[in-house]
Design an enzyme around this catalytic site. Sequence first.
Site, short mmCIF file in Angstrom:
data_model
loop_
_atom_site.label_atom_id
_atom_site.label_comp_id
_atom_site.label_asym_id
_atom_site.label_seq_id
_atom_site.Cartn_x
_atom_site.Cartn_y
_atom_site.Cartn_z
N SER A 144 0.84 -1.19 0.00
CA SER A 144 0.00 0.00 0.00
C SER A 144 0.88 1.25 0.00
O SER A 144 1.71 1.42 -0.88
CB SER A 144 -0.97 -0.04 1.19
N GLU A 239 -9.09 -4.61 -6.71
CA GLU A 239 -8.79 -3.34 -6.04
C GLU A 239 -9.19 -2.14 -6.88
O GLU A 239 -8.98 -2.15 -8.10
CB GLU A 239 -7.28 -3.21 -5.77
N HIS A 269 -7.04 -5.67 -1.80
CA HIS A 269 -5.86 -4.89 -1.45
C HIS A 269 -5.03 -5.65 -0.41
O HIS A 269 -5.55 -6.17 0.56
CB HIS A 269 -6.33 -3.55 -0.88
#
Length: 298
Positions: A144, A239, A269
């Site tokens: 991320s 995602e 994710h």
Amino acid sequence: MASKESEAVRQHWAAARVAFEQQTSEGDQELADHQWAGLTSEPPDVDYLSVQGRPAVWIVPHDATSDRVLLCLHGGGYVGGSRVSHRKLFAHLARAVGVRALVFDYPLAPEHAHPAQLDDTVDTYRWLLDQGIAAEHILFTGDSVGGAMAITTQLRARSIGLPLPAGAMPFSPAVDFEAAGASYDANRERDAFFDRDLVRGLASLFLGTDGSPDDPFVNPSYGDLTGLGPIYIQVGGDEVLLDDAQLLAAAAEKAGVEVRLDVFPEMQHTFQMAAGRAPEADDAIERMARWARPVLGL
């Protein structure tokens, strides 16, 4: 078809979305980190050693070579996550590669706005170099926003004269805080946590009053990636941040950087958090390990 074990990741993000909308208090961050860590199994034959004077942990697989290191950058939207939430995930990866790993806590928003996170990460990289680890024996990895920093840290390090690492393995990288990607629409009903408003809200917390989403030290696709080591990107097919990964890959390719992008169908994710439990996560970890070993000269 996605495995039933990977459904735990979707359920985690759905619950996290509810908690986010209820504006979970700062006092619940430790609980949130433990819940996140609960997605990951405890890998065998790994020791964890605290680093004196730093909020960091050495991850030491029993058969690890000592002179190669993964520098691990946790995700959490710049507002959460820690070495507690990500210790086991990065331990699975370190064990698969056969090297040590360092995972650390950096300052979080909104108390600490950009570039506090980047400054701290560069400082940690400099500390690693000072321990006698050669730059070409260090590989950055992160999920991320940690995936974004796996690239932006290199840009900042280069700007102050530090040598570049061997390469980077960002997974589900969050680089586009303008939330402009078409995948925000295409995957709107499939992503259990993110949407445009949420990402732009995180951006306002992270960037503060002076930061900009088109800063190359925020979104590396605006920067000059020429000369960086090879990059291996993974992303889930469900995602809304799918286009973030594709944007980063395209920018790297344009700059002449060796880049590989793997899209995992039906995955959420940072689905790699289910390492040791879901076959898709284990497959992703093994792919990273196979890619990383020759990059590190193993």
